[in-house]
Every structure is written in structure tokens, then in C-alpha cells.
Design a protein around this motif. Structure first.
Motif, PDB file in Angstrom:
ATOM      1  N   PHE A   1      26.978 -24.480 -21.453  1.00 36.69           N
ATOM      2  CA  PHE A   1      27.640 -24.754 -22.920  1.00 36.69           C
ATOM      3  C   PHE A   1      28.064 -23.423 -23.522  1.00 36.69           C
ATOM      4  O   PHE A   1      29.145 -23.062 -24.107  1.00 36.69           O
ATOM      5  N   GLU A   2      26.810 -22.544 -23.695  1.00 32.74           N
ATOM      6  CA  GLU A   2      26.953 -21.100 -24.186  1.00 32.74           C
ATOM      7  C   GLU A   2      28.176 -20.384 -23.920  1.00 32.74           C
ATOM      8  O   GLU A   2      29.061 -19.697 -24.461  1.00 32.74           O
ATOM      9  N   ALA A   3      28.167 -20.441 -22.304  1.00 35.33           N
ATOM     10  CA  ALA A   3      29.246 -19.625 -21.700  1.00 35.33           C
ATOM     11  C   ALA A   3      30.638 -20.273 -21.906  1.00 35.33           C
ATOM     12  O   ALA A   3      31.547 -19.496 -21.949  1.00 35.33           O
ATOM     13  N   SER A   4      30.711 -21.443 -21.840  1.00 39.84           N
ATOM     14  CA  SER A   4      32.005 -22.418 -22.010  1.00 39.84           C
ATOM     15  C   SER A   4      32.707 -21.723 -23.437  1.00 39.84           C
ATOM     16  O   SER A   4      33.924 -21.485 -23.505  1.00 39.84           O
ATOM     17  N   LYS A   5      31.678 -22.101 -24.423  1.00 40.03           N
ATOM     18  CA  LYS A   5      32.144 -21.645 -25.757  1.00 40.03           C
ATOM     19  C   LYS A   5      32.516 -20.085 -25.963  1.00 40.03           C
ATOM     20  O   LYS A   5      33.324 -19.939 -26.598  1.00 40.03           O
ATOM     21  N   ALA A   6      31.775 -19.405 -25.300  1.00 38.21           N
ATOM     22  CA  ALA A   6      32.272 -17.966 -25.444  1.00 38.21           C
ATOM     23  C   ALA A   6      33.567 -17.628 -24.635  1.00 38.21           C
ATOM     24  O   ALA A   6      34.399 -16.795 -25.331  1.00 38.21           O
ATOM     25  N   LEU A   7      33.697 -18.481 -23.514  1.00 36.58           N
ATOM     26  CA  LEU A   7      35.095 -18.104 -23.094  1.00 36.58           C
ATOM     27  C   LEU A   7      36.185 -18.628 -23.847  1.00 36.58           C
ATOM     28  O   LEU A   7      37.163 -18.013 -23.743  1.00 36.58           O
ATOM     29  N   GLU A   8      35.967 -19.787 -24.288  1.00 43.46           N
ATOM     30  CA  GLU A   8      37.127 -20.262 -25.114  1.00 43.46           C
ATOM     31  C   GLU A   8      37.234 -19.458 -26.387  1.00 43.46           C
ATOM     32  O   GLU A   8      38.345 -19.360 -27.016  1.00 43.46           O
ATOM     33  N   GLN A   9      36.297 -18.830 -26.944  1.00 39.35           N
ATOM     34  CA  GLN A   9      36.525 -17.938 -28.132  1.00 39.35           C
ATOM     35  C   GLN A   9      36.977 -16.572 -27.706  1.00 39.35           C
ATOM     36  O   GLN A   9      37.011 -15.661 -28.692  1.00 39.35           O
ATOM     37  N   GLY A  10      37.180 -16.052 -26.647  1.00 47.82           N
ATOM     38  CA  GLY A  10      37.782 -15.091 -25.858  1.00 47.82           C
ATOM     39  C   GLY A  10      37.164 -14.194 -25.335  1.00 47.82           C
ATOM     40  O   GLY A  10      37.441 -12.911 -25.101  1.00 47.82           O
ATOM     41  N   ALA A  11      35.910 -14.277 -24.790  1.00 48.36           N
ATOM     42  CA  ALA A  11      35.162 -13.410 -24.107  1.00 48.36           C
ATOM     43  C   ALA A  11      35.794 -13.192 -22.792  1.00 48.36           C
ATOM     44  O   ALA A  11      36.249 -14.323 -22.201  1.00 48.36           O
ATOM     45  N   THR A  12      35.602 -12.098 -21.975  1.00 45.96           N
ATOM     46  CA  THR A  12      36.445 -11.919 -20.833  1.00 45.96           C
ATOM     47  C   THR A  12      35.179 -11.219 -19.934  1.00 45.96           C
ATOM     48  O   THR A  12      35.527 -10.858 -18.588  1.00 45.96           O
ATOM     49  N   GLN A  13      33.995 -11.269 -20.118  1.00 46.88           N
ATOM     50  CA  GLN A  13      32.972 -10.945 -19.508  1.00 46.88           C
ATOM     51  C   GLN A  13      31.612 -11.719 -20.027  1.00 46.88           C
ATOM     52  O   GLN A  13      31.499 -11.585 -21.028  1.00 46.88           O
ATOM     53  N   ILE A  14      31.181 -12.229 -19.197  1.00 46.64           N
ATOM     54  CA  ILE A  14      29.831 -13.122 -19.289  1.00 46.64           C
ATOM     55  C   ILE A  14      28.703 -12.451 -18.467  1.00 46.64           C
ATOM     56  O   ILE A  14      28.700 -12.311 -17.201  1.00 46.64           O
ATOM     57  N   ASP A  15      27.659 -11.892 -19.330  1.00 47.48           N
ATOM     58  CA  ASP A  15      26.291 -11.159 -18.710  1.00 47.48           C
ATOM     59  C   ASP A  15      25.367 -12.458 -18.964  1.00 47.48           C
ATOM     60  O   ASP A  15      25.043 -12.742 -20.214  1.00 47.48           O
TER      61      ASP A  15
END
Length: 142
Positions: free
Chosen positions: A79-93
Motif C-alpha cells: 500500500f505504501e509503495a503504491s501510494k508513493a508511486l501514485e504521488q510521483g516517486a520514481t524510485q522505491i527503496d
């Protein structure tokens, strides 16, 4: 391109302190853009604001998932990763679940990694694993 400029293209700045504020974000964005760094990584709550401030900048905008210990269940990390991607993150660590690793629960470790990496890649984002090695001890780190 100078040697200094080439080095900056590989460096990233992190704003992941627990009390990182919007004022801290302003300073971090200014530093990252002024020095033409490769990436800026921020706490998840700051992703949306960082994306607005960065606009169309070439900077990679990253965030940390499961930070700082990685003990969250997979659904929470996803959930945290999907929200971050929706909000514009282009890198997930994301932080590896050290408790699962120490317990020999390879299935949980693998499923966590696979789910977050697949999610990032399906959004054309990069993904990385953070291993908090010190608490794991020398035997597990090897």
C-alpha cells in the motif's frame, strides 16, 4: 562535463529523518537541483510535495518503504509503495524484513521483495532493498 559534474550525476540526497519538515524539503530540493544530483529520496509523506517542487526535473524522486525496520506486513508495504508511486516517486527503496530473515522465513523475505519490486517496475520505477545489517549480526550478513 567536469569531473565534479559527472560525480554529482551519481550522487543522491536523502531526507529521511523522522522529523523532516516541509521547510527541510525546500532546502533538500534546492540542494539537489543546485548541485544537479541524480536523486532525492524523501519520507513517504513528502513525496507529493517533492514532486510538485521538482516539476519536470530530471532528478529521480525516491522514497523509503517499511522504514526504518522493515517489520511491516506485505500488505502495508505494498500500500505504501503504491501510494508513493501514485504521488510521483520514481524510485522505491524498501527495508528488508530482518526479523523474517533472522527467523529463516525465506518465503516472507522473497514475497516482500518480489511484490515491491514488481510494483515499482510495473510503474516504470526503480527499486532497491535496504538491509539494516547491524542488527542482523555477522553470520546472517555473510
Amino acid at each position: 562535463m567536469t569531473a565534479s559534474a559527472r560525480r554529482a550525476l551519481r550522487l543522491e540526497h536523502r531526507l529521511t529523518e523522522p522529523n523532516a519538515s516541509l521547510a527541510d524539503l525546500e532546502a533538500a530540493v534546492a540542494l539537489a537541483t543546485e548541485h544537479e544530483l541524480a536523486a532525492l529520496t524523501v519520507n513517504p509523506w513528502l513525496v507529493k510535495a517533492a514532486r510538485r517542487r521538482l516539476g519536470r526535473s530530471r532528478l529521480t524522486l525516491g522514497t523509503v518503504i517499511g522504514f526504518p525496520h522493515g517489520g511491516q506486513i506485505l500488505a502495508v508495504k505494498a500500500f505504501e509503495a503504491s501510494k508513493a508511486l501514485e504521488q510521483g516517486a520514481t524510485q522505491i527503496d524498501f527495508v528488508l524484513n530482518g526479523g523474517a530473515l533472522a527467523s529463516g522465513d525465506d518465503e516472507t523475505v522473497f514475497n516482500d521483495m518480489l511484490a515491491v519490486v514488481d510494483m515499482a517496475h510495473s510503474a516504470l520505477a526503480s527499486a532497491g532493498v535496504i538491509v539494516e545489517a547491524a542488527p542482523l549480526g555477522d553470520e546472517l550478513v555473510r
